[in-house]
Scaffold this motif. Structure first.
Motif, PDB file in Angstrom:
ATOM      1  N   UNK A  99       0.804  -1.230   0.000  1.00  0.00           N
ATOM      2  CA  UNK A  99       0.000   0.000   0.000  1.00  0.00           C
ATOM      3  C   UNK A  99       0.836   1.279   0.000  1.00  0.00           C
ATOM      4  N   UNK A 100       2.152   1.171  -0.023  1.00  0.00           N
ATOM      5  CA  UNK A 100       2.983   2.370  -0.161  1.00  0.00           C
ATOM      6  C   UNK A 100       2.756   2.976  -1.542  1.00  0.00           C
ATOM      7  N   UNK A 101       2.739   4.302  -1.617  1.00  0.00           N
ATOM      8  CA  UNK A 101       2.520   4.983  -2.900  1.00  0.00           C
ATOM      9  C   UNK A 101       3.711   5.872  -3.203  1.00  0.00           C
ATOM     10  N   UNK A 102       4.199   5.802  -4.437  1.00  0.00           N
ATOM     11  CA  UNK A 102       5.318   6.616  -4.890  1.00  0.00           C
ATOM     12  C   UNK A 102       4.926   7.293  -6.191  1.00  0.00           C
ATOM     13  N   UNK A 103       5.515   8.452  -6.444  1.00  0.00           N
ATOM     14  CA  UNK A 103       5.089   9.258  -7.584  1.00  0.00           C
ATOM     15  C   UNK A 103       6.254   9.569  -8.519  1.00  0.00           C
ATOM     16  N   UNK A 104       5.924   9.800  -9.788  1.00  0.00           N
ATOM     17  CA  UNK A 104       6.951  10.082 -10.786  1.00  0.00           C
ATOM     18  C   UNK A 104       6.364  10.843 -11.961  1.00  0.00           C
ATOM     19  N   UNK A 105       7.251  11.501 -12.699  1.00  0.00           N
ATOM     20  CA  UNK A 105       6.844  12.215 -13.913  1.00  0.00           C
ATOM     21  C   UNK A 105       6.636  11.252 -15.083  1.00  0.00           C
ATOM     22  N   UNK A 106       7.445  10.178 -15.106  1.00  0.00           N
ATOM     23  CA  UNK A 106       7.366   9.208 -16.199  1.00  0.00           C
ATOM     24  C   UNK A 106       7.415   7.794 -15.621  1.00  0.00           C
ATOM     25  N   UNK A 107       6.846   6.851 -16.378  1.00  0.00           N
ATOM     26  CA  UNK A 107       6.896   5.442 -16.010  1.00  0.00           C
ATOM     27  C   UNK A 107       7.609   4.649 -17.104  1.00  0.00           C
ATOM     28  N   UNK A 108       8.436   3.717 -16.686  1.00  0.00           N
ATOM     29  CA  UNK A 108       9.073   2.803 -17.624  1.00  0.00           C
ATOM     30  C   UNK A 108       8.772   1.383 -17.164  1.00  0.00           C
ATOM     31  N   UNK A 109       8.097   0.620 -18.014  1.00  0.00           N
ATOM     32  CA  UNK A 109       7.681  -0.740 -17.694  1.00  0.00           C
ATOM     33  C   UNK A 109       8.674  -1.727 -18.313  1.00  0.00           C
ATOM     34  N   UNK A 110       9.376  -2.469 -17.467  1.00  0.00           N
ATOM     35  CA  UNK A 110      10.341  -3.468 -17.939  1.00  0.00           C
ATOM     36  C   UNK A 110      10.083  -4.785 -17.200  1.00  0.00           C
ATOM     37  N   UNK A 111       8.832  -5.170 -17.133  1.00  0.00           N
ATOM     38  CA  UNK A 111       8.402  -6.310 -16.328  1.00  0.00           C
ATOM     39  C   UNK A 111       8.580  -7.656 -17.021  1.00  0.00           C
ATOM     40  N   UNK A 112       9.037  -7.655 -18.260  1.00  0.00           N
ATOM     41  CA  UNK A 112       9.298  -8.907 -18.947  1.00  0.00           C
ATOM     42  C   UNK A 112       8.049  -9.693 -19.278  1.00  0.00           C
ATOM     43  N   UNK A 113       8.183 -11.001 -19.311  1.00  0.00           N
ATOM     44  CA  UNK A 113       7.061 -11.859 -19.675  1.00  0.00           C
ATOM     45  C   UNK A 113       7.075 -13.122 -18.845  1.00  0.00           C
ATOM     46  N   UNK A 114       5.997 -13.874 -18.943  1.00  0.00           N
ATOM     47  CA  UNK A 114       5.871 -15.157 -18.268  1.00  0.00           C
ATOM     48  C   UNK A 114       5.802 -16.269 -19.305  1.00  0.00           C
ATOM     49  N   UNK A 115       6.577 -17.323 -19.100  1.00  0.00           N
ATOM     50  CA  UNK A 115       6.569 -18.479 -19.993  1.00  0.00           C
ATOM     51  C   UNK A 115       5.492 -19.460 -19.536  1.00  0.00           C
ATOM     52  N   UNK A 116       4.490 -19.681 -20.378  1.00  0.00           N
ATOM     53  CA  UNK A 116       3.454 -20.671 -20.090  1.00  0.00           C
ATOM     54  C   UNK A 116       3.780 -21.934 -20.879  1.00  0.00           C
ATOM     55  N   UNK A 117       4.133 -23.001 -20.167  1.00  0.00           N
ATOM     56  CA  UNK A 117       4.620 -24.225 -20.795  1.00  0.00           C
ATOM     57  C   UNK A 117       3.492 -25.206 -21.075  1.00  0.00           C
ATOM     58  N   UNK A 118       3.684 -26.093 -22.051  1.00  0.00           N
ATOM     59  CA  UNK A 118       2.703 -27.152 -22.287  1.00  0.00           C
ATOM     60  C   UNK A 118       2.518 -27.998 -21.031  1.00  0.00           C
ATOM     61  N   UNK A 119       1.326 -28.550 -20.868  1.00  0.00           N
ATOM     62  CA  UNK A 119       0.999 -29.327 -19.672  1.00  0.00           C
ATOM     63  C   UNK A 119       1.486 -30.767 -19.847  1.00  0.00           C
ATOM     64  N   UNK A 120       2.793 -30.941 -19.696  1.00  0.00           N
ATOM     65  CA  UNK A 120       3.418 -32.254 -19.804  1.00  0.00           C
ATOM     66  C   UNK A 120       4.117 -32.541 -18.480  1.00  0.00           C
ATOM     67  N   UNK A 121       3.824 -33.655 -17.839  1.00  0.00           N
ATOM     68  CA  UNK A 121       4.433 -33.954 -16.546  1.00  0.00           C
ATOM     69  C   UNK A 121       5.961 -33.878 -16.588  1.00  0.00           C
ATOM     70  N   UNK A 122       6.524 -33.149 -15.639  1.00  0.00           N
ATOM     71  CA  UNK A 122       7.972 -33.044 -15.511  1.00  0.00           C
ATOM     72  C   UNK A 122       8.597 -31.913 -16.291  1.00  0.00           C
ATOM     73  N   UNK A 123       7.830 -31.282 -17.186  1.00  0.00           N
ATOM     74  CA  UNK A 123       8.408 -30.265 -18.068  1.00  0.00           C
ATOM     75  C   UNK A 123       8.809 -29.001 -17.291  1.00  0.00           C
ATOM     76  N   UNK A 124       7.905 -28.486 -16.499  1.00  0.00           N
ATOM     77  CA  UNK A 124       8.163 -27.224 -15.804  1.00  0.00           C
ATOM     78  C   UNK A 124       9.326 -27.335 -14.829  1.00  0.00           C
ATOM     79  N   UNK A 125       9.466 -28.506 -14.190  1.00  0.00           N
ATOM     80  CA  UNK A 125      10.511 -28.684 -13.188  1.00  0.00           C
ATOM     81  C   UNK A 125      11.912 -28.606 -13.783  1.00  0.00           C
ATOM     82  N   UNK A 126      12.037 -28.867 -15.083  1.00  0.00           N
ATOM     83  CA  UNK A 126      13.353 -28.892 -15.720  1.00  0.00           C
ATOM     84  C   UNK A 126      13.567 -27.704 -16.649  1.00  0.00           C
ATOM     85  N   UNK A 127      12.657 -26.742 -16.595  1.00  0.00           N
ATOM     86  CA  UNK A 127      12.711 -25.559 -17.461  1.00  0.00           C
ATOM     87  C   UNK A 127      13.993 -24.777 -17.197  1.00  0.00           C
TER      88      UNK A 127
END
Length: 318
Positions: A99-127
């Motif tokens: 709930x802390x609020x901070x202010x700025x003149x400009x915003x730069x979004x560099x949040x990247x992306x999320x990898x959504x993997x196929x639903x195959x057992x064991x795949x995500x654990x070895x990513x």
């Protein structure tokens, strides 16, 4: 009475793009804050590649170096999750999960992306270890191994590409049957095709040993390639009316979303910029860092113009 924002720029996301931007902005003597949730996408990988001068650097080590460099020029870094953004150019507010609020003149979004993997057992654990997606990132390391390609609309393309790095490639077609022309290309490059469905991965002593098929057969190999769905981490921008765009290859969806920007990283919302994988899902690490520097330059130019305009107005009133 107008309150001056605490920062010139708040950067949301502390990966390669965000930290490179922070260094550039801080060196330009701008008040900069980086807000980072501490969950880098490349954390599972042991090493990063194709980063000139730092080939093979562990990703977390690279980020620590970046934090230290940004801080050395006066940029501030704050661990936290940005839950909400509001306001408009010259008066943005970022609300954190605490709930802390901070202010700025400009915003730069560099949040990247999320990898959504196929639903195959064991795949995500070895990513990021022996379940891979980028030959430029990992191809050299598996050059002497058998590599299996998990079927997707781009499975044939991936198989032919990975054949550049290894002589032993197997395509698990799954629901994506190659065309007759594609079969010819695969055969010409000695790429085997398995049409049986995948049941899971075979692992022995924490090492990938093969792909298990629903028929009960195990195809021996040492690495698996899959194409994730790349989802831009941009939900926070919906507060400002910004939506993500679906990436296309011709008329075929690429399974990726991104925040559309111009060449300077500016979005359709004045004062909001984006850089790195959130704006370019196929970009590699060094490319994301370079984008951070480039976009920071555009923000600096924008702030200079705004400062000059304000100074002229104040001089006219004097």
């Amino acid at each position: 009475m107008t309150t001056t924002p605490e920062y010139d720029v708040i950067i949301i996301g502390g990966g390669a793009a965000g930290l490179a931007s922070a260094v550039t902005l801080a060196r330009a003597r701008r008040r900069v804050l980086v807000v980072d949730a501490g969950a880098p996408r490349n954390a599972p990988a042991e090493h990063a590649h194709n980063y000139l001068g730092l080939e093979g650097v562990p990703p977390l080590e690279l980020l620590q170096k970046g934090r230290e460099e940004a801080a050395s020029y006066g940029a501030e870094l704050r661990e936290g999750f940005a839950a909400k953004v509001s306001g408009s150019i010259d008066s943005f507010a970022v609300t954190l999960a605490d709930d802390a609020e901070i202010t700025a003149r400009r915003l730069l979004i560099t949040t990247g992306l999320t990898d959504e993997l196929p639903d195959i057992p064991g795949l995500a654990e070895r990513w990021g270890r022996d379940v891979l997606h980028c030959p430029f990132c990992h191809g050299w390391e598996v050059r002497n191994d058998t590599v299996g390609i998990i079927g997707s609309p781009f499975g044939v393309h991936q198989a032919l590409m990975w054949r550049q790095w290894t002589d032993s490639v197997v395509l698990f077609a799954g629901d994506f049957e190659p065309t007759e022309e594609e079969y010819e290309k695969l055969a010409a490059r000695d790429i085997g095709v398995v049409t049986d469905k995948i049941a899971g991965l075979a692992v022995h002593e924490d090492a990938l040993t093969g792909v298990q098929l629903v028929s009960g057969t195990t195809v021996p190999l040492q690495a698996v390639v899959t194409k994730p769905t790349f989802r831009a981490n941009a939900s926070i921008l919906s507060d400002l009316g910004l939506d993500v765009t679906e990436a296309m290859m011709g008329e075929v969806p690429m399974g990726a979303t991104f925040v559309a920007t111009d060449e300077k990283g500016a979005t359709s919302v004045a004062g909001v910029h984006a850089a790195g994988n959130v704006a370019a899902p196929m970009e590699n690490l060094i490319g994301s860092a370079a984008a951070g520097v480039r976009v920071a330059g555009g923000i600096i130019a924008d702030l200079i113009d705004a400062d000059v305009k304000l100074a002229v107005q104040e001089r006219a009133r004097a």
